[in-house]
Write a protein that holds these residues in place. Structure first.
Motif, PDB file in Angstrom:
ATOM      1  N   PHE A 163     -11.311  37.415  47.381  1.00 13.46           N
ATOM      2  CA  PHE A 163     -10.555  38.653  47.269  1.00 13.46           C
ATOM      3  C   PHE A 163     -11.460  39.720  46.672  1.00 13.46           C
ATOM      4  O   PHE A 163     -12.314  39.439  45.815  1.00 13.46           O
ATOM      5  CB  PHE A 163      -9.329  38.468  46.366  1.00 13.46           C
ATOM      6  CG  PHE A 163      -8.219  37.696  47.007  1.00 13.46           C
ATOM      7  CD1 PHE A 163      -7.240  38.352  47.746  1.00 13.46           C
ATOM      8  CD2 PHE A 163      -8.142  36.324  46.870  1.00 13.46           C
ATOM      9  CE1 PHE A 163      -6.215  37.641  48.346  1.00 13.46           C
ATOM     10  CE2 PHE A 163      -7.117  35.604  47.455  1.00 13.46           C
ATOM     11  CZ  PHE A 163      -6.148  36.267  48.201  1.00 13.46           C
ATOM     12  N   ALA A 197      -1.738  46.213  47.573  1.00 10.98           N
ATOM     13  CA  ALA A 197      -1.984  45.057  48.448  1.00 10.98           C
ATOM     14  C   ALA A 197      -1.823  45.434  49.911  1.00 10.98           C
ATOM     15  O   ALA A 197      -1.554  44.575  50.755  1.00 10.98           O
ATOM     16  CB  ALA A 197      -1.040  43.913  48.089  1.00 10.98           C
ATOM     17  N   TYR A 225      -2.706  34.901  47.214  1.00 10.26           N
ATOM     18  CA  TYR A 225      -2.135  36.088  46.573  1.00 10.26           C
ATOM     19  C   TYR A 225      -0.677  35.817  46.243  1.00 10.26           C
ATOM     20  O   TYR A 225       0.115  35.418  47.107  1.00 10.26           O
ATOM     21  CB  TYR A 225      -2.218  37.322  47.474  1.00 10.26           C
ATOM     22  CG  TYR A 225      -1.449  38.494  46.898  1.00 10.26           C
ATOM     23  CD1 TYR A 225      -1.991  39.287  45.889  1.00 10.26           C
ATOM     24  CD2 TYR A 225      -0.147  38.783  47.335  1.00 10.26           C
ATOM     25  CE1 TYR A 225      -1.274  40.341  45.340  1.00 10.26           C
ATOM     26  CE2 TYR A 225       0.572  39.839  46.798  1.00 10.26           C
ATOM     27  CZ  TYR A 225       0.007  40.602  45.793  1.00 10.26           C
ATOM     28  OH  TYR A 225       0.719  41.637  45.239  1.00 10.26           O
TER      29      TYR A 225
END
Length: 466
Positions: free
Chosen positions: A149, A329, A375
């Motif tokens: 990420f 996000a 996530y």
């Protein structure tokens, strides 16, 4: 040679995939509130490297915004099990389990000592502005799960992470005043005369309200808390409480039948002030327009039939709850329920039309997972717009998520939750409870003379329900 679509060469793509080893990177936790620090405690117990990023100046920064308010649940419901074990091993003495802490006490007695245990693994003034996958936008699939990420901070710094646990909460994104989910006409122009939930009415903000005409809009516990504080000001302070519903059963709650006595007292005292005339209750009010006129505001409610109600006030307090902001996000693959904004799997378990805080079933990693592996939005943010969140629920969420990240799927799926039956987060449930047990009609003069502000699920990331 370009891959054609996006101008990335095969060599560049190989470097992205074979660059940082995602398996050796830390897990990034966003938010150093109660649930974020609980996630850190579970990661620490399992020996997993982590980094907590907190946008504020201190651990529990959102909690500090309502530090003057008492939560309605005692300490025994407010401390995560892993956090307790780590703190006690370091010589910490737990507070009285039956005491109702203020937000400030929650920080001083629990969150700050817990954050101190983690040292430099908790970074303050580190606001996350975006999360993506290294070298991959939301569309690119090939090799996606093999790259880390990418977490970008407000100052431009970029960090790599093995996984992301987003416990950033919703306190910075309150709902608008407009009854249809849109800002009321003129809402932005009257901004300096409109305050959001839980001002320190009896303390630092007293001069803003005493002797004024104050309008409180909202039917949740933050509204109730604020109304009780306003009632403690001088008698020339005029208080109007406007709600969309045809009655205040949801705000009054279970009274003496509430499994959390402090919250029951909250509703009972609020009802007493309404019945005495100290607080004027206006039902069926759908905020449509806010018009500033000098140092006052005119608030116009327009119901679905077009009928209007008009209120002129010196100040407006918007206690209309909060909503999640998933924009950071935006390049991740999220599967959000179209109604609540939670994951689709979680939505039916927390739907406020069917559940109160105390009837939400235990849930964990399976219900919190998105199509983007690694996530997880947890805590109050995971509930989207549902006001049924309890802090203890968030603790069980992160225990399950961390167990999954450690590869302990047996523990991850053994979710358990022991909560008091509250019966106050759904108006239909409240009405059923009232019919079953009746309502308290009297109240102690001592309670009225010594108001005890309380906060619950709509107060953002912290407190009993944060």
């Amino acid at each position: 040679m370009s891959d054609g679509c996006c101008g990335t060469t095969a060599l560049e793509l190989e470097q992205m995939v074979n660059g940082p080893d995602a398996g050796t990177l830390p897990i990034v936790v966003i938010g150093a509130g109660p649930v974020g620090l609980a996630a850190a405690a579970h990661l620490a117990e399992r020996g997993i490297d982590f980094l907590v990023l907190e946008a504020g100046e201190q651990a529990g920064a959102s909690v500090a915004r309502w530090g003057h308010v008492r939560v309605f649940s005692p300490w025994k419901y407010d401390i995560d099990a892993a956090a307790r074990r780590l703190l006690e091993a370091a010589g910490w003495n737990a507070p009285d389990p039956e005491w109702l802490p203020t937000g400030a006490e929650l920080i001083d007695g629990y969150l700050a000592p817990l954050a101190d245990l983690f040292g430099e693994r908790v970074r303050l003034r580190a606001k996350v502005t975006a999360i993506s996958r290294l070298g991959h936008d939301r569309v690119r699939t090939s090799g996606r799960e093999d790259v880390p990420f990418l977490v970008r901070l407000a100052g431009g710094e970029e960090l790599h992470a093995r996984a992301v646990i987003d416990a950033s909460g919703t306190y910075e994104t309150p709902n608008v005043l407009g009854a249809s989910g849109l800002p009321a006409h003129g809402e932005a122009d009257a901004g300096d005369l409109v305050d959001h939930a839980l001002p320190d009415v009896l303390g630092t903000d007293r001069e803003r309200y005493e002797g004024r005409h104050v309008l409180v809009i909202g039917a949740g516990h933050s509204a109730a808390t604020t109304l009780l504080a306003l009632a403690g000001l001088s008698d020339d302070t005029r208080i109007i409480w406007a709600i969309r519903a045809g009655g205040a059963a949801r705000a009054y709650g279970g009274g003496e039948a509430d499994a959390l006595p402090a919250r029951g007292a909250l509703g009972t005292r609020l009802r007493a002030h309404v019945e005495s005339g100290r607080i004027h209750l206006l039902t069926g009010f759908f905020t449509h327009t806010i018009r500033r006129e000098g140092e006052q505001v005119t608030v116009i409610g327009r119901d679905p039939s077009g009928a209007e109600q008009v209120i002129v006030a010196d100040r407006v307090i918007a206690a209309t709850g909060y909503r999640p902001d998933h924009s950071i996000a935006g390049e991740l693959r999220l599967d959000l329920d179209p109604i609540l904004g939670s994951t689709r799997a979680l939505a039916p378990l927390i739907d406020p039309n069917a559940h109160s805080c105390g009837t939400v079933p235990a849930h964990g990693v399976d219900e919190l997972s998105h199509p983007e592996p690694g996530y997880y939005a947890v805590g109050v943010k995971s509930y989207g717009r549902a006001p049924t969140f309890l802090m203890a629920t968030g603790y069980e969420q992160v225990r399950s998520v961390v167990a999954a990240l450690a590869g302990d799927w047996e523990a991850a799926r053994q979710v358990r939750l022991d909560l008091p039956e509250t019966g106050v987060c759904s108006s239909s449930l409240v009405q059923a409870q009232e019919q079953r047990v009746g309502l308290a009609t009297g109240i102690s003069g001592g309670l009225l003379a010594a108001p005890l502000p309380l906060v619950t699920a709509d107060a953002g990331e912290g407190g009993c329900c944060g």
